[in-house]
Design a protein around this motif. Structure first.
Motif, short mmCIF file in Angstrom:
data_model
loop_
_atom_site.label_atom_id
_atom_site.label_comp_id
_atom_site.label_asym_id
_atom_site.label_seq_id
_atom_site.Cartn_x
_atom_site.Cartn_y
_atom_site.Cartn_z
N MET A 23 -15.63 6.16 -6.64
CA MET A 23 -15.55 6.43 -5.21
C MET A 23 -15.85 5.15 -4.44
SD MET A 23 -18.98 8.75 -4.51
CE MET A 23 -19.30 9.52 -6.09
N GLY A 24 -15.04 4.91 -3.41
CA GLY A 24 -15.21 3.71 -2.61
C GLY A 24 -14.47 2.49 -3.13
N SER A 25 -13.72 2.64 -4.24
CA SER A 25 -13.03 1.47 -4.81
C SER A 25 -11.76 1.11 -4.06
CB SER A 25 -12.72 1.70 -6.29
OG SER A 25 -11.84 2.79 -6.45
N GLY A 26 -11.28 2.00 -3.18
CA GLY A 26 -10.10 1.69 -2.37
C GLY A 26 -8.82 2.31 -2.87
N LYS A 27 -8.91 3.35 -3.68
CA LYS A 27 -7.69 3.94 -4.28
C LYS A 27 -6.71 4.41 -3.21
CE LYS A 27 -10.18 6.87 -6.62
NZ LYS A 27 -11.53 6.41 -6.25
N THR A 28 -7.19 5.08 -2.18
CA THR A 28 -6.30 5.59 -1.13
C THR A 28 -5.77 4.46 -0.26
OG1 THR A 28 -7.40 7.74 -1.15
CG2 THR A 28 -6.12 7.19 0.82
N THR A 29 -6.65 3.59 0.19
CA THR A 29 -6.24 2.48 1.05
C THR A 29 -5.26 1.56 0.34
OG1 THR A 29 -8.37 2.55 2.19
CG2 THR A 29 -7.09 0.51 2.39
N ILE A 30 -5.62 1.13 -0.86
CA ILE A 30 -4.76 0.20 -1.61
C ILE A 30 -3.50 0.91 -2.08
CG2 ILE A 30 -4.65 -1.14 -3.75
CD1 ILE A 30 -7.73 -1.73 -3.13
N GLY A 31 -3.62 2.16 -2.49
CA GLY A 31 -2.46 2.92 -2.93
C GLY A 31 -1.42 3.07 -1.83
N THR A 32 -1.88 3.35 -0.62
CA THR A 32 -0.97 3.48 0.52
C THR A 32 -0.23 2.17 0.79
OG1 THR A 32 -2.41 5.16 1.50
CG2 THR A 32 -0.83 4.10 2.97
N LEU A 33 -0.98 1.06 0.80
CA LEU A 33 -0.36 -0.25 1.04
C LEU A 33 0.59 -0.63 -0.09
CD1 LEU A 33 -3.44 -2.29 2.33
CD2 LEU A 33 -1.48 -1.51 3.67
N LEU A 34 0.18 -0.38 -1.33
CA LEU A 34 1.01 -0.71 -2.48
C LEU A 34 2.31 0.08 -2.46
CD1 LEU A 34 1.39 -2.23 -5.16
CD2 LEU A 34 0.10 -0.38 -6.27
N ALA A 35 2.22 1.37 -2.19
CA ALA A 35 3.43 2.21 -2.12
C ALA A 35 4.37 1.71 -1.03
CB ALA A 35 3.04 3.66 -1.88
N ARG A 36 3.80 1.32 0.09
CA ARG A 36 4.63 0.79 1.19
C ARG A 36 5.34 -0.49 0.74
NH1 ARG A 36 1.20 0.12 6.22
NH2 ARG A 36 1.21 2.37 6.09
N GLN A 37 4.63 -1.36 0.05
CA GLN A 37 5.22 -2.61 -0.43
C GLN A 37 6.37 -2.36 -1.42
OE1 GLN A 37 4.35 -6.12 0.05
NE2 GLN A 37 3.65 -5.14 1.91
N LEU A 38 6.18 -1.36 -2.26
CA LEU A 38 7.18 -1.06 -3.29
C LEU A 38 8.29 -0.14 -2.80
CD1 LEU A 38 4.69 -0.38 -6.22
CD2 LEU A 38 6.26 -2.33 -6.05
N ALA A 39 8.13 0.40 -1.60
CA ALA A 39 9.03 1.44 -1.07
C ALA A 39 9.02 2.65 -2.00
CB ALA A 39 10.44 0.89 -0.84
N TRP A 40 7.83 3.00 -2.49
CA TRP A 40 7.60 4.17 -3.32
C TRP A 40 6.84 5.19 -2.48
CZ3 TRP A 40 5.58 2.67 -8.89
CH2 TRP A 40 6.54 1.87 -9.53
N ARG A 41 6.73 6.40 -3.00
CA ARG A 41 5.95 7.43 -2.33
C ARG A 41 4.49 7.33 -2.79
NH1 ARG A 41 4.78 13.14 -2.50
NH2 ARG A 41 5.64 13.39 -4.57
N PHE A 42 3.57 7.51 -1.86
CA PHE A 42 2.16 7.53 -2.20
C PHE A 42 1.70 8.98 -2.33
CE2 PHE A 42 -2.12 6.43 -2.65
CZ PHE A 42 -2.88 7.25 -1.85
N VAL A 43 0.98 9.27 -3.40
CA VAL A 43 0.44 10.60 -3.64
C VAL A 43 -1.06 10.45 -3.90
CG1 VAL A 43 0.48 12.66 -5.10
CG2 VAL A 43 2.62 11.42 -4.62
N ASP A 44 -1.85 11.18 -3.14
CA ASP A 44 -3.30 11.18 -3.34
C ASP A 44 -3.64 12.48 -4.06
OD1 ASP A 44 -6.14 11.62 -2.91
OD2 ASP A 44 -6.03 10.01 -1.43
#
Length: 198
Positions: A23-44
């Motif tokens: 918890m607090g490692s940034g999974k949601t924040t980094i995942g959202t940015l990474l998905a945007r960069q890749l033009a992939w869908r982000f799923v939490d």
């Protein structure tokens, strides 16, 4: 009779990438940015769990207990991966903080050929981040936080990739992209933005 030249099959395209970490490692924040960069869908995964249960994570823990939560979590992990494979959809999947520490989870993801990136930060950074957050059902106090971290650490260390997530999220995403984990043999390019938008 002429022989056909040897055909090289390009490496399989990574369609799903999981982010694991405490918890607090940034999974949601980094995942959202990474998905945007890749033009992939982000799923939490936590969002899927809440939708499936019709309750917030903290309410699931309070009303149903951790065992029921872990069952819903396992079901939703399988469902998220199944949907992505069935629809041939590329996703960045943020796991819950304890998902990868559950018995069989690392082996299940490895067998499914889903790369896992452990977003690692020093426990002091994680603690400082979580002190300001709400809705963390397993965050009670500093001692229990550190004990839970120590308990889960060996599981996180099983991930195929480790990235330091203590820095600025845009730099963490750039580091992940630089690793070539989502490489497709040079046949497809992903979107690269110099400075990711929040």
């Amino acid at each position: 009779m002429t022989q056909l030249p040897f055909l090289r099959v390009p490496p399989a395209r990574v369609q799903t990438l999981c982010l694991a970490g405490f918890m607090g490692s940034g999974k949601t924040t980094i995942g959202t940015l990474l998905a945007r960069q890749l033009a992939w869908r982000f799923v939490d995964l936590d969002d899927r769990i809440e939708e499936a249960a019709g309750l917030r994570i903290s309410e699931i823990f309070e009303r149903l207990g951790e065992t029921a939560f872990r069952q819903i979590e396992a079901d939703q992990l399988r469902a998220a991966l199944g949907r992505a494979f069935e629809l041939k959809e590329s996703i960045v999947l943020a796991l819950g903080g304890g998902t990868y520490a559950q018995p069989g989870a690392p082996e299940f993801l490895r067998a499914a050929n889903v790369p896992v990136i452990w977003l690692d930060s020093p426990v002091e950074v994680l603690l400082a981040r979580c002190m300001t957050m709400t809705g963390r059902p397993l965050f009670r106090d500093e001692n229990s936080f550190r004990a839970l971290y120590a308990q889960r650490l060996p599981s996180y260390q099983l991930a195929e990739h480790r990235v330091d997530s203590s820095g600025e999220p845009g730099r963490v995403v750039a580091e992940i992209l630089s690793r070539g984990i989502m490489s497709t043999g040079g046949r497809e390019a992903h979107l690269v933005v110099e400075k990711p938008q929040p």
